[in-house]
Scaffold this motif. Structure first.
Motif, PDB file in Angstrom:
ATOM      1  N   TYR A 201       8.110  -2.260   4.102  1.00 43.64           N
ATOM      2  CA  TYR A 201       6.679  -2.970   3.794  1.00 43.64           C
ATOM      3  C   TYR A 201       5.590  -2.257   4.394  1.00 43.64           C
ATOM      4  O   TYR A 201       5.908  -1.456   5.370  1.00 43.64           O
ATOM      5  CB  TYR A 201       6.983  -4.417   4.376  1.00 43.64           C
ATOM      6  N   VAL A 202       4.580  -2.747   3.799  1.00 48.48           N
ATOM      7  CA  VAL A 202       3.076  -2.419   4.422  1.00 48.48           C
ATOM      8  C   VAL A 202       2.827  -3.693   5.022  1.00 48.48           C
ATOM      9  O   VAL A 202       2.689  -4.950   4.614  1.00 48.48           O
ATOM     10  CB  VAL A 202       2.084  -2.182   3.444  1.00 48.48           C
ATOM     11  N   GLY A 203       2.236  -3.511   6.470  1.00 42.59           N
ATOM     12  CA  GLY A 203       1.811  -4.669   7.280  1.00 42.59           C
ATOM     13  C   GLY A 203       0.376  -4.643   7.569  1.00 42.59           C
ATOM     14  O   GLY A 203      -0.149  -3.453   7.783  1.00 42.59           O
ATOM     15  N   ASN A 204      -0.141  -5.725   8.087  1.00 43.62           N
ATOM     16  CA  ASN A 204      -1.720  -5.716   8.700  1.00 43.62           C
ATOM     17  C   ASN A 204      -2.552  -5.464   7.440  1.00 43.62           C
ATOM     18  O   ASN A 204      -3.631  -4.907   7.723  1.00 43.62           O
ATOM     19  CB  ASN A 204      -1.919  -4.960   9.887  1.00 43.62           C
ATOM     20  N   VAL A 205      -2.124  -5.432   6.251  1.00 43.41           N
ATOM     21  CA  VAL A 205      -3.027  -5.360   5.132  1.00 43.41           C
ATOM     22  C   VAL A 205      -2.988  -6.373   4.116  1.00 43.41           C
ATOM     23  O   VAL A 205      -2.277  -6.368   3.301  1.00 43.41           O
ATOM     24  CB  VAL A 205      -3.009  -3.916   4.330  1.00 43.41           C
ATOM     25  N   PRO A 206      -3.758  -7.470   4.378  1.00 44.44           N
ATOM     26  CA  PRO A 206      -3.572  -8.811   3.732  1.00 44.44           C
ATOM     27  C   PRO A 206      -3.686  -8.541   2.340  1.00 44.44           C
ATOM     28  O   PRO A 206      -4.613  -7.819   1.921  1.00 44.44           O
ATOM     29  CB  PRO A 206      -4.754  -9.674   4.291  1.00 44.44           C
ATOM     30  N   GLY A 207      -2.888  -9.139   1.677  1.00 48.41           N
ATOM     31  CA  GLY A 207      -2.859  -9.334   0.187  1.00 48.41           C
ATOM     32  C   GLY A 207      -2.381  -7.985  -0.625  1.00 48.41           C
ATOM     33  O   GLY A 207      -2.050  -7.964  -1.619  1.00 48.41           O
ATOM     34  N   HIS A 208      -1.795  -7.001   0.301  1.00 48.45           N
ATOM     35  CA  HIS A 208      -1.099  -5.833  -0.286  1.00 48.45           C
ATOM     36  C   HIS A 208       0.184  -5.981  -0.994  1.00 48.45           C
ATOM     37  O   HIS A 208       0.995  -6.862  -0.576  1.00 48.45           O
ATOM     38  CB  HIS A 208      -0.889  -4.568   0.587  1.00 48.45           C
ATOM     39  N   LYS A 220      12.225  -7.068  -9.493  1.00 48.28           N
ATOM     40  CA  LYS A 220      11.318  -8.136  -9.615  1.00 48.28           C
ATOM     41  C   LYS A 220      10.659  -8.671  -8.353  1.00 48.28           C
ATOM     42  O   LYS A 220      11.476  -8.569  -7.402  1.00 48.28           O
ATOM     43  CB  LYS A 220      12.062  -9.428 -10.402  1.00 48.28           C
ATOM     44  N   LYS A 221       9.543  -9.146  -8.019  1.00 50.78           N
ATOM     45  CA  LYS A 221       9.326  -9.700  -6.961  1.00 50.78           C
ATOM     46  C   LYS A 221       9.811 -11.116  -6.701  1.00 50.78           C
ATOM     47  O   LYS A 221       9.663 -12.105  -7.311  1.00 50.78           O
ATOM     48  CB  LYS A 221       7.526  -9.879  -7.194  1.00 50.78           C
ATOM     49  N   ILE A 222      10.677 -11.042  -5.616  1.00 55.40           N
ATOM     50  CA  ILE A 222      11.505 -12.507  -5.313  1.00 55.40           C
ATOM     51  C   ILE A 222      10.817 -12.984  -4.170  1.00 55.40           C
ATOM     52  O   ILE A 222      11.086 -14.464  -3.825  1.00 55.40           O
ATOM     53  CB  ILE A 222      12.874 -12.000  -4.971  1.00 55.40           C
ATOM     54  N   ILE A 223       9.957 -12.380  -3.223  1.00 60.00           N
ATOM     55  CA  ILE A 223       9.316 -13.284  -2.171  1.00 60.00           C
ATOM     56  C   ILE A 223       7.804 -12.891  -2.380  1.00 60.00           C
ATOM     57  O   ILE A 223       7.546 -11.680  -1.907  1.00 60.00           O
ATOM     58  CB  ILE A 223       9.931 -13.221  -0.824  1.00 60.00           C
ATOM     59  N   GLU A 224       6.944 -13.634  -2.584  1.00 57.97           N
ATOM     60  CA  GLU A 224       5.766 -13.366  -2.324  1.00 57.97           C
ATOM     61  C   GLU A 224       4.859 -13.853  -1.310  1.00 57.97           C
ATOM     62  O   GLU A 224       5.005 -14.774  -0.644  1.00 57.97           O
ATOM     63  CB  GLU A 224       4.897 -13.890  -3.601  1.00 57.97           C
ATOM     64  N   ARG A 225       4.279 -12.857  -0.505  1.00 57.59           N
ATOM     65  CA  ARG A 225       3.536 -13.101   0.767  1.00 57.59           C
ATOM     66  C   ARG A 225       2.048 -12.739   0.369  1.00 57.59           C
ATOM     67  O   ARG A 225       1.664 -11.835   0.014  1.00 57.59           O
ATOM     68  CB  ARG A 225       4.034 -12.247   1.932  1.00 57.59           C
ATOM     69  N   GLY A 226       1.262 -13.952   0.933  1.00 53.94           N
ATOM     70  CA  GLY A 226      -0.120 -13.579   0.781  1.00 53.94           C
ATOM     71  C   GLY A 226      -0.953 -13.507   1.939  1.00 53.94           C
ATOM     72  O   GLY A 226      -0.410 -12.653   2.781  1.00 53.94           O
ATOM     73  N   LEU A 227      -1.960 -14.031   2.333  1.00 57.01           N
ATOM     74  CA  LEU A 227      -2.834 -13.740   3.412  1.00 57.01           C
ATOM     75  C   LEU A 227      -2.314 -14.446   4.537  1.00 57.01           C
ATOM     76  O   LEU A 227      -1.536 -15.658   4.602  1.00 57.01           O
ATOM     77  CB  LEU A 227      -4.188 -14.227   3.297  1.00 57.01           C
ATOM     78  N   GLY A 228      -2.154 -13.642   5.949  1.00 59.46           N
ATOM     79  CA  GLY A 228      -1.765 -14.188   7.199  1.00 59.46           C
ATOM     80  C   GLY A 228      -0.084 -14.419   7.004  1.00 59.46           C
ATOM     81  O   GLY A 228       0.502 -13.449   6.690  1.00 59.46           O
TER      82      GLY A 228
END
Length: 254
Positions: A201-208, A220-228
Motif C-alpha cells: 500500500y501507499v499511505g499518507n497520500v489521500p485518495g491514492h 479487482k478492487k475489493i476494499i476501497e479506501r477514501g480520504l482519512g
C-alpha cells in the motif's frame, strides 16, 4: 528508541510527569470500550512495549467484555513478553523503519535484527501482522534496500503480509528533509509487488489508488479506501473476493 523523525515526539520523548494522564485500571479500559460499542482497543502513542504488562491486563479484561485488542508497535520487544501478549491480542502492527542496521543505529537508536525476529515470532504464533515503512528521502528510500526487504519477507514470512509505504513529513529533528515524493512510494510498492508481495500500500497520500485493497487473483478492487480513515465499499463475502471467490487473508470477523 528515540527516532529522529518521530511524529509523536511530544508524547514519546517527554517524561511521564510532564504529560497529563488519567488513572484508568484495565477493567475500566475494557468497560469504557464496551460502553462506547468499540470492537477494539488499540495500544499506541507511546510505544506499547514500555507498558507491556498493562497491555496484557487490558487485553485480558477486554476478552471478558468481548472487546479485542491490537498493538501498534516498533516491534523492539523480547520473545517472552511478546509471546505472552500473543495470548490476548488479535493483531500486531510493526513499524519496520528501514532494512539496514545503520539506519536503525543512527536514526532510531534501535537494531534491525530484533524487529525481524518479532515478525517471525508473530507469524509462528498466527497473530495477524501488518508492517508500516515510513519512507524518508535520502535515509531509507533506496530501491536496493526495498528489494532486500521483499526478498526477506518472501523467504521468511510469505507474500500475504500487508506492507504500507507511508509518506514522511518533516518533524522533530528531521525538519531539514522534504516530504517524500509520491513517486518514491509508488516505486517501493512496485518493487515489492514485482517480487510477489500481494498486499502493498501507499499511505499518507489521500485518495491514492494504492490505499485500496485488490484481489491478488483477479485484480479487482475489493476494499476501497477514501480520504482519512473512510472506507468506500467492500466487495467481499465471508472473507473471499466477491468477484472470483479467492480467499483474502485477514481478520474479517470478531
Amino acid at each position: 528508541m528515540w527516532c529522529k523523525f518521530c511524529q509523536n515526539y511530544q508524547l514519546s520523548q517527554s517524561k511521564p510527569e510532564k504529560l497529563p494522564s488519567v488513572p484508568m485500571p484495565p477493567e475500566q479500559v475494557a468497560r469504557e470500550a464496551s460502553r462506547s460499542q468499540s470492537r477494539l482497543i488499540a495500544y499506541t502513542y507511546n510505544e506499547p512495549t514500555v507498558f507491556t504488562e498493562f497491555v496484557y491486563d487490558c487485553a485480558k479484561a477486554g476478552i471478558e467484555a468481548d472487546v479485542h485488542s491490537v498493538v501498534v508497535s516498533n516491534g523492539f520487544i523480547k520473545a517472552e513478553p511478546l509471546e505472552r501478549l500473543c495470548e490476548v491480542i488479535s493483531a500486531y502492527k510493526i513499524d519496520l523503519k528501514a532494512f539496514t542496521d545503520s539506519f536503525y543505529r543512527e536514526v532510531t537508536g534501535g537494531e534491525l535484527k530484533p524487529i525481524l525476529e518479532t515478525i517471525k515470532r508473530l507469524k509462528k504464533k498466527g497473530v495477524w501482522t501488518e508492517l508500516v515503512h515510513l519512507t524518508i528521502p535520502t535515509l531509507n528510500d533506496n530501491p536496493k534496500d526495498h528489494r532486500a526487504m521483499a526478498d526477506w519477507l518472501m523467504g521468511e514470512i510469505g507474500p500475504d503480509i500487508p506492507v504500507h509505504f507511508t509518506r514522511f513529513s518533516p518533524l522533530y529533528r528531521l525538519t531539514n528533509l522534504p516530504r517524500t515524493p509520491v513517486s518514491t512510494l509508488e516505486r517501493a510498492r512496485d518493487i515489492l509487488m514485482e517480487k510477489g508481495m500481494n498486499f502493498v500500500y501507499v499511505g499518507n497520500v489521500p485518495g491514492h489508488q494504492g490505499e485500496s485493497t485488490y484481489c491478488p487473483e483477479c485484480g479487482k478492487k475489493i476494499i476501497e479506501r477514501g480520504l482519512g480513515y473512510q472506507v468506500g465499499y467492500i466487495h467481499m463475502k465471508d472473507g473471499k473476493c466477491a468477484y472470483c471467490k479467492t480467499s483474502i487473508p485477514g481478520v474479517w470477523s470478531l
